[in-house]
Design an enzyme around this catalytic site. Sequence first.
Site, PDB file in Angstrom:
ATOM      1  N   MET A   1      31.651  12.644  31.018  1.00 17.09           N
ATOM      2  CA  MET A   1      30.957  13.079  29.807  1.00 17.09           C
ATOM      3  C   MET A   1      31.986  13.457  28.752  1.00 17.09           C
ATOM      4  SD  MET A   1      27.541  15.316  30.634  1.00 17.09           S
ATOM      5  CE  MET A   1      28.290  16.591  31.606  1.00 17.09           C
ATOM      6  N   HIS A   2      31.788  12.929  27.537  1.00 13.79           N
ATOM      7  CA  HIS A   2      32.688  13.322  26.467  1.00 13.79           C
ATOM      8  C   HIS A   2      32.011  13.366  25.096  1.00 13.79           C
ATOM      9  CE1 HIS A   2      32.729   8.944  25.963  1.00 13.79           C
ATOM     10  NE2 HIS A   2      33.141   9.152  24.725  1.00 13.79           N
ATOM     11  N   ARG A   3      30.783  12.836  24.980  1.00 14.27           N
ATOM     12  CA  ARG A   3      30.147  12.779  23.666  1.00 14.27           C
ATOM     13  C   ARG A   3      29.704  14.162  23.209  1.00 14.27           C
ATOM     14  NH1 ARG A   3      29.939   7.749  22.011  1.00 14.27           N
ATOM     15  NH2 ARG A   3      30.073   6.130  23.607  1.00 14.27           N
TER      16      ARG A   3
ATOM     17  N   ARG B   1      38.923  17.658  25.760  1.00 12.21           N
ATOM     18  CA  ARG B   1      38.044  18.519  24.962  1.00 12.21           C
ATOM     19  C   ARG B   1      36.950  19.140  25.819  1.00 12.21           C
ATOM     20  NH1 ARG B   1      35.646  15.126  21.889  1.00 12.21           N
ATOM     21  NH2 ARG B   1      33.441  15.530  22.245  1.00 12.21           N
TER      22      ARG B   1
END
Length: 364
Positions: free
Chosen positions: A209-211, A244
């Site tokens: 997951m990164h969005r 992030r």
Amino acid sequence: MVKITLVAGARPNFMKIAPIIHSLQRRSNLGAKLSFRLIHTGQHYDKKMSGDFFEQLNIPEPDTNLAAGGGTQAEQTATIMIAFEKELLANKPDLVIVVGDVTSTLACSITAKKLCIDVAHVEGGIRSGDLSMPEEINRMVTDSISDHFFTTSEIANQNLLKAGVGQERIHFVGNTMIDTLLANRSRFKRPEGEIFEQLEAQRYFVLTMHRPANVDQEGQLKAMIDAIIAGSNDMPIIFPVHPRTAKNLENLGISHKNLFMVDPLGYLEFNYLVENALAVITDSGGITEEASVMNVPCLTLRDNTERAETIQLGTNELVGTDPQHLGPYMEKLMKGDWKTYQGIPLWDGKTAARIVDKILEIYG
């Protein structure tokens, strides 16, 4: 002599550009009059996020690194444009090839066109319809000024035709990311470490997951991970964490006995995990393509996709961003009631050769 400048900047770019490099090298060795320069914009500057890919995929060291580094998207775009303009003025090519939909793709396309240099967009024409995604803006702007489009699907072809692009500039060639996958599949290797040694094939999940819609709101991130854990039947969940996302997870203090958060993995190690997983849960577009070709169930945590062919012909299902929607898909998976890969046209490992053939036909 056809002079080509290839642009790579972020992790997915390297997978897409590697087979083009190899095909250019082969054609040059066979006597084709062409040369190329490889430009790394430095958009991904972490070793794990870029350096390993050059080594594992046998890509030559870049002719130059623009060292764009971090910063906001606007800062990064500006830094790349300034540096890339100097590169093009010093080494003017006949054609700039950009791939995918990252900041580097947008920045280098604009810079090249302002210098009246042709641009070819590999993976042109794909659309999610979601203007909240930075990638969608990058795609739309790049496609609006590109001269040639190397497309992955008939859906992309139709998107370009609807936008007024002439048929003669649309070249349906397939998917270079799948070239890389098929060329390296026999080399996939289990990651090192005790966690990975204990994994049993088809008895664990891979999660990415990164969005921003999934990871930047703490409540949403926690609820989604809770839903994944609840549906996992206590199987291990391997979660290579984007830098992030790691910061947000740390703030939330998320932990669970079967959730294993690990550093980003190399290409060969990550795809080993995907190939042997029960399923992949992701919000990445590229992983849906790879999982489909490897016939691994894929659950996409997004409300839209620019890769509809992975749903129509692949193993991908669009779950959405509401954690409450995940449960029924996990139940279906556990019952073994998942669709299988039907085959996507031209995703056959020969895309890069078709691209180079077309470039030599146009510019040779």
